[in-house]
Design a protein around this motif. Structure first.
Motif, short mmCIF file in Angstrom:
data_model
loop_
_atom_site.label_atom_id
_atom_site.label_comp_id
_atom_site.label_asym_id
_atom_site.label_seq_id
_atom_site.Cartn_x
_atom_site.Cartn_y
_atom_site.Cartn_z
N ASP A 94 0.83 -1.21 0.00
CA ASP A 94 0.00 0.00 0.00
C ASP A 94 0.86 1.26 0.00
O ASP A 94 0.57 2.23 -0.72
N GLN A 95 1.91 1.26 0.81
CA GLN A 95 2.74 2.46 0.92
C GLN A 95 3.43 2.79 -0.40
O GLN A 95 3.65 3.96 -0.72
N GLN A 96 3.74 1.75 -1.18
CA GLN A 96 4.37 1.99 -2.47
C GLN A 96 3.41 2.70 -3.42
O GLN A 96 3.82 3.57 -4.20
N ILE A 98 0.92 4.67 -2.40
CA ILE A 98 0.77 6.03 -1.86
C ILE A 98 1.97 6.90 -2.25
O ILE A 98 1.80 8.06 -2.64
N ASN A 99 3.16 6.33 -2.19
CA ASN A 99 4.35 7.09 -2.58
C ASN A 99 4.32 7.47 -4.05
O ASN A 99 4.82 8.54 -4.44
N ALA A 100 3.73 6.60 -4.88
CA ALA A 100 3.66 6.87 -6.31
C ALA A 100 2.76 8.07 -6.63
O ALA A 100 2.93 8.71 -7.67
N THR A 101 1.80 8.37 -5.74
CA THR A 101 0.93 9.53 -5.98
C THR A 101 1.67 10.85 -5.78
O THR A 101 1.25 11.89 -6.29
N LYS A 102 2.77 10.83 -4.99
CA LYS A 102 3.55 12.02 -4.65
C LYS A 102 2.71 13.06 -3.91
O LYS A 102 2.97 14.26 -3.99
N SER A 104 1.30 14.85 -0.42
CA SER A 104 1.78 15.12 0.93
C SER A 104 0.68 15.82 1.70
O SER A 104 -0.33 16.27 1.12
N ASP A 105 0.86 15.94 3.01
CA ASP A 105 -0.16 16.57 3.83
C ASP A 105 -0.20 18.08 3.65
O ASP A 105 -1.01 18.76 4.29
N VAL A 123 0.31 7.08 -10.86
CA VAL A 123 0.48 5.80 -10.19
C VAL A 123 0.71 4.69 -11.20
O VAL A 123 1.59 3.83 -11.04
N SER A 126 4.23 4.91 -12.68
CA SER A 126 5.30 4.61 -11.73
C SER A 126 5.35 3.13 -11.37
O SER A 126 6.42 2.60 -11.08
#
Length: 284
Positions: A94-96, A98-102, A104-105, A123, A126
């Motif tokens: 899952d985190q991979q 989320i990281n692909a979306t780039k 941030s909060d 996504v 990537s």
């Protein structure tokens, strides 16, 4: 003669002013003292003024309240990305995704709403494993990433690591020292041969395909198309890549008639033979 003049004087008509005065004197007294009609309509005028005042205040206050609400929203945490979750992945962490979306909060939800299709495309580009991706927004700042994956067909051993092969024929760059899934391992195939072998493997019955642990380009007996399949039940299949898709259906019937592990030869005919000493040692 004097009488005639007197008669003529009495017959002279009254002037308009005299006629008006005469009519006023004939009216009853209480009618002359009646209040003007304007005094009766004063409450209506006050109501109209009050309504106009309320309308003017509304025209001024409503835009101000709207602007205050907008500024308050953008100043609050609700205007920025909060919780991000992923649905639909089984092999990709899952985190991979989320990281692909780039994301941030610090990203505004309004920007996410406008560019959510671009984020989904990011996504997919990537992560080759992701077949489709889409975003939905729940509440004020919760993002859900919906995904579907390409099926993993096996592994290929390259550069001292095992790399996943997708059903599309794509070999992933990221490798692992130990395969974590029960997919077959391809070895000895060229980049041109590998997609053809994947296409052949997709034609196998599901039960047989799940039982394959390794597919090797053996190229034995002077046959460049010879392949060897090591099965998880201990048998080994020798076959020709040009005919195996048709002959693999005989494998279950052959092994059901023998009690000893050995080689199922489908290269020329379709028969079983015991392991030679070299084949047995290499298989162990």
């Amino acid at each position: 003669m004097a009488r005639l003049r007197k008669k003529e004087q009495q017959s002279d008509p009254l002037t308009p002013w005299q006629q008006y005065q005469a009519r006023q004197q004939q009216k009853p007294r209480h009618d002359r003292r009646q209040k003007p009609k304007l005094d009766v309509e004063l409450p209506k005028i006050q109501n109209l003024r009050r309504r106009k005042l309320i309308k003017n205040l509304a025209l001024i206050l409503l835009p101000l309240l709207f602007l205050l609400g907008v500024f308050g929203y953008f100043a609050s945490p609700l205007s920025k990305v909060g919780l991000v979750s992923v649905q639909g992945v089984t092999t990709v962490p899952d985190q991979q995704v989320i990281n692909a979306t780039k994301l941030s909060d610090n990203d505004l939800m309004l920007s996410v709403l406008v560019h959510k299709n671009d984020i989904a495309q990011r996504v997919q580009k990537s992560l080759p494993e992701i077949k489709e991706a889409s975003l939905t927004i729940k509440g004020f700042n919760r993002i859900i990433i919906h995904t579907s994956e390409y099926q993993t067909i096996g592994y290929v051993y390259q550069n001292h690591a095992y790399h996943k092969i997708l059903v599309t024929g794509k070999v992933l760059k990221a490798g692992t020292q130990t395969p974590v899934d029960t997919y077959p391992v391809f070895s000895g195939f060229t980049a041109k041969e590998l997609p053809k072998m994947i296409e052949l493997l997709n034609q196998f019955p599901d039960a047989i395909r799940r039982d394959i642990s390794e597919i090797d380009a053996s190229r034995g007996d002077a046959n460049p198309n010879q392949i060897a399949l090591n099965m998880s039940d201990g048998y080994r299949i020798i076959a020709d890549s040009r005919t195996i898709a048709k002959k693999i259906k005989y494998y279950p019937a052959i092994v059901s008639q023998v009690k000893k592990k050995g080689v199922v030869d489908l290269e020329v005919g379709a028969f079983w033979r015991p392991y030679t000493s070299d084949e047995k040692s290499s298989n162990d």
